[in-house]
Design a protein around this motif. Structure first.
Motif, PDB file in Angstrom:
ATOM      1  N   ARG A   1     -10.963  -2.367  -2.572  1.00  0.00           N
ATOM      2  CA  ARG A   1     -12.199  -1.720  -2.133  1.00  0.00           C
ATOM      3  C   ARG A   1     -12.795  -2.508  -0.983  1.00  0.00           C
ATOM      4  O   ARG A   1     -12.668  -3.733  -0.918  1.00  0.00           O
ATOM      5  CB  ARG A   1     -13.189  -1.547  -3.273  1.00  0.00           C
TER       6      ARG A   1
ATOM      7  N   ARG B   1      -6.694  -2.907  -7.482  1.00  0.00           N
ATOM      8  CA  ARG B   1      -7.460  -1.855  -6.815  1.00  0.00           C
ATOM      9  C   ARG B   1      -8.186  -2.492  -5.643  1.00  0.00           C
ATOM     10  O   ARG B   1      -8.847  -3.511  -5.795  1.00  0.00           O
ATOM     11  CB  ARG B   1      -8.444  -1.211  -7.772  1.00  0.00           C
TER      12      ARG B   1
ATOM     13  N   THR C   1       0.849  -1.185   0.000  1.00  0.00           N
ATOM     14  CA  THR C   1       0.000   0.000   0.000  1.00  0.00           C
ATOM     15  C   THR C   1       0.885   1.235   0.000  1.00  0.00           C
ATOM     16  O   THR C   1       2.099   1.145   0.173  1.00  0.00           O
ATOM     17  CB  THR C   1      -0.904   0.028   1.249  1.00  0.00           C
TER      18      THR C   1
ATOM     19  N   VAL D   1      -6.355  -4.776 -11.958  1.00  0.00           N
ATOM     20  CA  VAL D   1      -6.481  -3.564 -12.774  1.00  0.00           C
ATOM     21  C   VAL D   1      -6.425  -4.009 -14.219  1.00  0.00           C
ATOM     22  O   VAL D   1      -5.437  -4.640 -14.639  1.00  0.00           O
ATOM     23  CB  VAL D   1      -5.353  -2.551 -12.452  1.00  0.00           C
TER      24      VAL D   1
ATOM     25  N   HIS E   1      -5.591   5.293  -0.274  1.00  0.00           N
ATOM     26  CA  HIS E   1      -4.957   5.074  -1.577  1.00  0.00           C
ATOM     27  C   HIS E   1      -5.309   3.662  -2.048  1.00  0.00           C
ATOM     28  O   HIS E   1      -4.561   2.714  -1.777  1.00  0.00           O
ATOM     29  CB  HIS E   1      -3.435   5.210  -1.483  1.00  0.00           C
ATOM     30  N   PRO E   2      -6.416   3.493  -2.773  1.00  0.00           N
ATOM     31  CA  PRO E   2      -6.858   2.132  -3.141  1.00  0.00           C
ATOM     32  C   PRO E   2      -6.025   1.438  -4.220  1.00  0.00           C
ATOM     33  O   PRO E   2      -6.183   0.236  -4.429  1.00  0.00           O
ATOM     34  CB  PRO E   2      -8.298   2.345  -3.611  1.00  0.00           C
ATOM     35  N   GLN E   3      -5.135   2.170  -4.891  1.00  0.00           N
ATOM     36  CA  GLN E   3      -4.257   1.525  -5.869  1.00  0.00           C
ATOM     37  C   GLN E   3      -3.145   0.824  -5.097  1.00  0.00           C
ATOM     38  O   GLN E   3      -2.363   1.473  -4.415  1.00  0.00           O
ATOM     39  CB  GLN E   3      -3.669   2.544  -6.846  1.00  0.00           C
TER      40      GLN E   3
END
Length: 146
Positions: free
Chosen positions: A102, A100, A39, A142, A84-86
């Motif tokens: 969530r 990604r 992360t 992604v 920062h979800p990426q």
């Protein structure tokens, strides 16, 4: 409750085992696929690595649980990915790939929780130890442009 220091130490040992063995050892923990989640620190902006297991997989989507061993505070990796979800994910010592993250909707959480507890009954005990609802996170691939 499991201390954060102990959890971080075990995570570091697990990462080292995967690295030294080139993924031959440590790719599966307690019968579940292991993964490294990278992360971006919500305050530092620097990469932060955590070793986790995926009790459920939904095709290419990995499901992880922000249990923190039943501690009352969310784990840092969860707070980071909300900001920062990426993220990047390496499964069983393999290459890191972009994903990604969530947080599961309440409906998804309700549907997934029994599968999670079936895969690892400790999660039910972790939930009993804390007043917070333990978040379930979906790590989705992604997809590039077609």
């Amino acid at each position: 409750m499991t201390s954060t220091v102990v959890m971080r130490a075990l995570s570091g040992l697990h990462r080292a085992l995967l690295t030294v063995s080139r993924g031959r050892f440590g790719g599966v923990l307690v019968g579940l696929p292991s993964l490294e989640l990278v992360t971006v620190g919500r305050r530092s902006g620097r990469p932060r690595s955590s070793m986790l297991t995926a009790p459920v997989t939904l095709g290419d989507t990995l499901v992880v649980v922000a249990s923190a061993g039943g501690n009352d505070a969310h784990p840092s990796w969860f707070l980071n990915l909300r900001e920062h979800p990426q993220v990047r994910v390496a499964v069983a010592g393999g290459p890191r790939r972009p994903m990604r993250a969530r947080v599961a909707t309440p409906e998804e959480h309700e549907r997934l929780w029994p599968q999670i507890v079936e895969a690892l009954p400790n999660y039910a005990r972790y939930q009993e130890r804390t007043s917070r609802v333990i978040p379930v996170v979906l790590l989705e691939p992604v997809r590039g442009p077609r």
